[in-house]
Design a protein around this motif. Structure first.
Motif, short mmCIF file in Angstrom:
data_model
loop_
_atom_site.label_atom_id
_atom_site.label_comp_id
_atom_site.label_asym_id
_atom_site.label_seq_id
_atom_site.Cartn_x
_atom_site.Cartn_y
_atom_site.Cartn_z
N ASN A 124 63.00 54.42 -79.13
CA ASN A 124 62.71 55.39 -80.18
C ASN A 124 61.39 56.13 -79.92
O ASN A 124 61.27 57.31 -80.24
CB ASN A 124 62.68 54.67 -81.54
CG ASN A 124 64.07 54.22 -81.97
OD1 ASN A 124 65.04 54.95 -81.81
ND2 ASN A 124 64.18 53.00 -82.47
N TRP A 125 60.42 55.44 -79.32
CA TRP A 125 59.19 56.12 -78.91
C TRP A 125 59.50 57.18 -77.87
O TRP A 125 59.00 58.31 -77.95
CB TRP A 125 58.19 55.11 -78.36
CG TRP A 125 56.95 55.77 -77.82
CD1 TRP A 125 55.83 56.11 -78.52
CD2 TRP A 125 56.74 56.21 -76.47
NE1 TRP A 125 54.92 56.72 -77.68
CE2 TRP A 125 55.45 56.80 -76.43
CE3 TRP A 125 57.50 56.15 -75.30
CZ2 TRP A 125 54.92 57.33 -75.25
CZ3 TRP A 125 56.97 56.68 -74.13
CH2 TRP A 125 55.69 57.26 -74.12
N ARG A 126 60.29 56.83 -76.87
CA ARG A 126 60.65 57.78 -75.82
C ARG A 126 61.34 59.01 -76.40
O ARG A 126 61.03 60.15 -76.05
CB ARG A 126 61.58 57.11 -74.81
CG ARG A 126 62.00 57.99 -73.63
CD ARG A 126 63.25 57.45 -72.97
NE ARG A 126 64.38 57.50 -73.86
CZ ARG A 126 65.16 56.47 -74.17
NH1 ARG A 126 64.92 55.27 -73.66
NH2 ARG A 126 66.16 56.61 -75.02
N ALA A 127 62.27 58.77 -77.32
CA ALA A 127 63.02 59.89 -77.90
C ALA A 127 62.13 60.80 -78.73
O ALA A 127 62.20 62.03 -78.61
CB ALA A 127 64.17 59.34 -78.75
N ARG A 128 61.28 60.22 -79.56
CA ARG A 128 60.43 61.03 -80.44
C ARG A 128 59.28 61.70 -79.70
O ARG A 128 58.96 62.87 -79.95
CB ARG A 128 59.87 60.15 -81.57
CG ARG A 128 60.92 59.69 -82.58
CD ARG A 128 60.32 58.67 -83.54
NE ARG A 128 61.27 58.25 -84.56
CZ ARG A 128 61.38 58.79 -85.76
NH1 ARG A 128 60.56 59.78 -86.10
NH2 ARG A 128 62.26 58.36 -86.64
N THR A 129 58.65 60.97 -78.79
CA THR A 129 57.44 61.47 -78.15
C THR A 129 57.75 62.37 -76.95
O THR A 129 57.12 63.42 -76.76
CB THR A 129 56.56 60.30 -77.69
OG1 THR A 129 56.30 59.45 -78.81
CG2 THR A 129 55.24 60.80 -77.12
N LEU A 130 58.73 61.96 -76.15
CA LEU A 130 59.05 62.70 -74.94
C LEU A 130 60.24 63.65 -75.11
O LEU A 130 60.52 64.45 -74.22
CB LEU A 130 59.34 61.72 -73.79
CG LEU A 130 58.24 60.71 -73.47
CD1 LEU A 130 58.66 59.82 -72.31
CD2 LEU A 130 56.93 61.42 -73.16
#
Length: 219
Positions: A124-130
């Motif tokens: 979820n961090w990868r999807a939101r941030t990147l």
């Protein structure tokens, strides 16, 4: 009008729950040559069933074209082992009333282990941030935006990353509803080994290695 496009391969066990969670949405199931009863089950669930050569990218592309030809104004690209939690339609409305945006769901696993929670947080961090949601998070995209960016390319791997990169982070909206996906592959390969392998494949793809060369390592 949302039409869900679901690629399948021997998905007889998971498909019923996936489709049931979609409520009244239209469903196109794209089968890649299942050896089980997936096509028959899909038809019994009220889905339109089309066939395409095995490969998630090609199957999604074929299903999207079938859905668009049937008048779909919005596409929901979804994996057969993923179940959207109740209330996803209300979150989807935030995207469908905003021109030029596409939405993705929060990833969760059907597993309560620490490894599952860790991988979910990182994804979820990868999807939101990147701006790189994977296919198991689902993607809600309008027909016009889908056509504008060139649609799904029939890649044997990384078709979700390829589409997300063409959309770009500013056009990707995180939705506050979970997509609960099967953890079978992680339980089989390990909660450390599989994410590390996936990260390595992602890095190679972003570095320009063709998906056709990566697919053998993935399988």
């Amino acid at each position: 009008m949302i039409t869900a496009v679901i690629p399948t391969l021997n998905a007889a066990e998971t498909l019923p729950a996936c489709v049931a969670a979609l409520g009244g949405a239209r469903v196109v199931v794209v089968d890649g040559g299942s050896a089980d009863r997936t096509p028959e089950i899909a038809a019994a669930l009220g889905a339109r069933v089309v066939t395409a050569p095995r490969g998630r990218g090609g199957q999604l592309a074929a299903g999207a074209e079938a859905a668009l030809a049937g008048g779909a104004s919005w596409l929901l690209l979804l994996h057969a082992d993923t179940v959207l939690e109740p209330g996803w339609q209300a979150e989807a409305e935030r995207v469908t009333v905003t021109p030029g945006k596409a939405g993705f769901f929060e990833l969760a696993f059907d597993d309560v282990s620490p490894g599952a929670r860790r991988v979910g947080r990182l994804a979820n961090w990868r999807a939101r941030t990147l701006g790189l949601p994977y296919g198991d998070q689902g993607l809600l995209i309008s027909a016009s935006l889908y056509r504008e960016v060139g649609g799904i390319r029939p890649l044997p791997l990384m078709e979700d990353v390829d589409l997300a990169r063409r959309l770009g982070r500013p056009r990707l909206v995180p939705l506050n509803a979970r997509a609960v996906t099967s953890a079978d592959r992680y339980r089989r390969d390990g909660w450390w080994l599989r994410p590390v392998r996936n990260l390595a494949l992602l890095g190679l793809f972003l570095a320009g290695v063709p998906a056709a060369r990566l697919v053998r390592a993935y399988r």
